[in-house]
Design a protein around this motif. Structure first.
Motif, mmCIF file in Angstrom:
data_model
loop_
_atom_site.group_PDB
_atom_site.id
_atom_site.type_symbol
_atom_site.label_atom_id
_atom_site.label_comp_id
_atom_site.label_asym_id
_atom_site.label_seq_id
_atom_site.Cartn_x
_atom_site.Cartn_y
_atom_site.Cartn_z
ATOM 1 N N LEU A 94 0.849 -1.191 0.000
ATOM 2 C CA LEU A 94 0.000 0.000 0.000
ATOM 3 C C LEU A 94 0.881 1.235 0.000
ATOM 4 O O LEU A 94 1.655 1.448 0.930
ATOM 5 N N LEU A 95 0.779 2.046 -1.062
ATOM 6 C CA LEU A 95 1.585 3.264 -1.175
ATOM 7 C C LEU A 95 0.841 4.451 -0.595
ATOM 8 O O LEU A 95 -0.340 4.667 -0.905
ATOM 9 N N GLU A 116 2.139 -4.404 3.574
ATOM 10 C CA GLU A 116 3.276 -3.525 3.827
ATOM 11 C C GLU A 116 2.921 -2.114 3.360
ATOM 12 O O GLU A 116 2.671 -1.891 2.170
ATOM 13 N N VAL A 117 2.854 -1.188 4.294
ATOM 14 C CA VAL A 117 2.542 0.204 3.970
ATOM 15 C C VAL A 117 3.867 0.926 3.737
ATOM 16 O O VAL A 117 4.748 0.926 4.611
ATOM 17 N N VAL A 118 4.010 1.538 2.569
ATOM 18 C CA VAL A 118 5.275 2.182 2.208
ATOM 19 C C VAL A 118 4.997 3.572 1.648
ATOM 20 O O VAL A 118 3.889 3.854 1.173
ATOM 21 N N THR A 119 5.986 4.437 1.701
ATOM 22 C CA THR A 119 5.871 5.724 1.022
ATOM 23 C C THR A 119 6.215 5.538 -0.454
ATOM 24 O O THR A 119 6.856 4.562 -0.847
ATOM 25 N N LEU A 122 8.800 -8.262 -8.420
ATOM 26 C CA LEU A 122 7.967 -8.199 -7.203
ATOM 27 C C LEU A 122 7.472 -9.601 -6.848
ATOM 28 O O LEU A 122 6.275 -9.858 -6.663
ATOM 29 N N ALA A 123 8.430 -10.526 -6.726
ATOM 30 C CA ALA A 123 8.110 -11.953 -6.628
ATOM 31 C C ALA A 123 7.201 -12.289 -5.451
ATOM 32 O O ALA A 123 6.357 -13.181 -5.550
ATOM 33 N N ARG A 124 7.347 -11.608 -4.327
ATOM 34 C CA ARG A 124 6.559 -11.945 -3.133
ATOM 35 C C ARG A 124 5.370 -11.015 -2.947
ATOM 36 O O ARG A 124 4.758 -10.973 -1.887
ATOM 37 N N VAL A 125 5.041 -10.273 -4.000
ATOM 38 C CA VAL A 125 3.956 -9.286 -3.932
ATOM 39 C C VAL A 125 2.814 -9.707 -4.850
ATOM 40 O O VAL A 125 3.043 -10.048 -6.009
ATOM 41 N N GLY A 126 1.591 -9.673 -4.333
ATOM 42 C CA GLY A 126 0.439 -10.029 -5.145
ATOM 43 C C GLY A 126 -0.354 -8.840 -5.629
ATOM 44 O O GLY A 126 -1.069 -8.926 -6.631
ATOM 45 N N ALA A 127 -0.239 -7.700 -4.916
ATOM 46 C CA ALA A 127 -1.027 -6.512 -5.292
ATOM 47 C C ALA A 127 -0.295 -5.261 -4.852
ATOM 48 O O ALA A 127 0.344 -5.231 -3.797
ATOM 49 N N VAL A 128 -0.417 -4.219 -5.681
ATOM 50 C CA VAL A 128 0.129 -2.905 -5.352
ATOM 51 C C VAL A 128 -1.021 -1.916 -5.386
ATOM 52 O O VAL A 128 -1.717 -1.789 -6.398
ATOM 53 N N LEU A 129 -1.224 -1.222 -4.268
ATOM 54 C CA LEU A 129 -2.324 -0.272 -4.126
ATOM 55 C C LEU A 129 -1.752 1.141 -4.037
ATOM 56 O O LEU A 129 -0.955 1.433 -3.139
ATOM 57 N N PHE A 130 -2.149 2.003 -4.955
ATOM 58 C CA PHE A 130 -1.697 3.395 -4.973
ATOM 59 C C PHE A 130 -2.776 4.252 -4.325
ATOM 60 O O PHE A 130 -3.815 4.514 -4.931
#
Length: 437
Positions: A59-60, A103-106, A120-128
């Motif tokens: 989560l960005l 994982e919440v990231v900037t 992004l092998a261990r990532v299933g979704a990216v939320l902007f």
């Protein structure tokens, strides 16, 4: 993972549609106003999706304060601490573990993450989240994520979330992705105008307007000012004048986490609070007890000076979307009042949205990151607003002068050393040269 019971939020009504869309498609757009609950509800709702298959959700957030607040709220919902199911990764600090699923990231941190691990092998979704702010890091992060999705990870889900956004335009960028819209939950807000005197300092007039607002109505106040200097001067002007039952609390990005927590926490019983904030408080935060907003109508925005090769901050009128967001802060928990330090007719003259940073910024860092991605021409990537060609040419020429790129636009050894430093390329070159590297 079954979630503990929690109060209903407007976003709950559209979660089934959103989950269904992401079951069928690799991308979606969620448009939901402040207070809908999208930031903290959506990542938790996605945890049990079959397509996630145990991988992480990223989560960005546009700012460290928003990232920390989102991580803490989600962790509290699960009855845990940050670093367990919900982790946090920001510059100069992180709280993640082997148990972390969200994982919440900037935004800047995500750019580093995807450049280090394009698959992004261990990532299933990216939320902007809060994508309407249109920072350079968010635009680049989305372009890289779309490129990774198209070439390496067809199963990667990309969700763009925003409160004020042209959802159809973003949906086209995501391959005609579905757009899901949620209602907000806002109480009525009365808007009052007081024309600004151009011959007087903004901090003097804001201090007087805050005192007037405190006298007129009960409740805590959230005042929007363009920057730290104005916040400091207004705080000095209000000291000793707000009354013994009222606390003053500044809120801006350079404060310590403890100081920021003091600003966003509810006022003590029987007391009021005046929070003096930059645009950091426009989105992603709810300050309990605030029912009065006092808005200067100004913001500090970056402006690139090509002749000097430097980016400086300038004070400008906030966009109509920004002042609407600010006004909405007064109606998050109960009916409120918004005082605006400009004439009512001036609202119609405001720009509809803030100008995307990519159209006015120094693009040297973006060009360097794209070269590290293996793309010598950034215009080949899918940007919502393509970077201006003259700015790209200027950035490329400067990076070649710094020996960061070769004649074909590929990253050099020197360029890799510059990228390793969290500095603009020119300053990074100075540091590397001073160290004798």
């Amino acid at each position: 993972m079954p979630l503990p019971p929690s109060p209903a939020l407007p976003i709950d009504a559209v979660l089934p549609r959103l989950l269904g869309a992401l079951d069928e498609r690799a991308g979606a757009v969620l448009v939901a106003p402040p207070g809908a609950g999208k930031t903290t509800r959506v990542p938790l709702a996605l945890l049990d999706a079959d397509w996630l298959d145990g991988r992480r959700i990223i989560l960005l957030e546009p700012r460290r304060l928003a990232a920390r607040a989102a991580a803490e709220r989600m962790a509290a919902t699960l009855g845990e601490r940050v670093g367990e199911t919900v982790g946090l990764r920001v510059r100069l600090g992180s709280k993640v573990s082997g148990r972390t699923r969200i994982e919440v990231v900037t935004e800047g941190v995500f750019t580093r993450m995807i450049l280090d691990d394009p698959e992004l092998a261990r990532v299933g979704a990216v939320l902007f989240d809060e994508f309407h702010e249109r920072s350079l890091d968010a635009d680049l992060g989305l372009a890289l994520a779309l490129d990774a999705q198209g070439g390496l990870r067809e199963d990667l889900r990309i969700l763009v979330m925003s409160a004020t956004l042209d959802g159809a335009r973003v949906a086209r960028l995501l391959g005609d992705a579905p757009v899901i819209e949620s209602e907000g939950r806002a109480f009525p807000v009365e808007t009052r105008y007081l024309d600004r005197d151009p011959n007087r300092r903004i901090d003097e007039q804001m201090a007087e307007l805050i005192l007037r607002a405190l006298r007129a109505d009960p409740g805590s106040v959230l005042a929007f000012l363009p920057g730290q200097a104005e916040i400091r001067r207004v705080a000095e002007a209000l000291e000793g004048r707000v009354g013994p039952d009222t606390d003053l609390a500044p809120l801006y990005g350079a404060l310590t986490p403890a100081e920021q927590d003091r600003a966003v926490s509810p006022a003590s019983p029987g007391r009021r609070k005046v929070v003096l904030a930059t645009a950091i408080a426009e989105t992603s935060l709810t300050i309990e007890g605030v029912r009065i907003v006092v808005d200067s109508g100004l913001a500090r925005v970056p402006h690139y000076e090509p002749g000097l090769g430097l980016t400086r901050l300038v004070t400008a009128r906030a966009s109509r979307a920004s002042v609407d967001q600010r006004r909405g802060r007064a109606g998050r928990t109960e009916p409120g009042i918004c005082w605006r330090l400009w004439a009512e007719a001036g609202t119609g003259a405001l720009e509809p949205f803030a100008r995307p940073e990519i159209l006015a910024a120094d693009l040297a860092g973006l060009v360097l990151d794209c070269a590290a991605w293996g793309v010598s021409d950034p215009s080949r990537l899918a940007f919502l607003d393509p970077p201006p060609a003259p700015a790209l040419r200027e950035a490329g020429a400067m990076l070649r002068d710094l020996d960061a790129l070769d004649a074909d636009g590929r990253l050099t050894e020197a360029g890799a050393r510059l990228r390793a430093l969290p500095l603009p390329p020119r300053l990074a070159r100075m540091v590397v040269s001073a160290a004798g590297s």
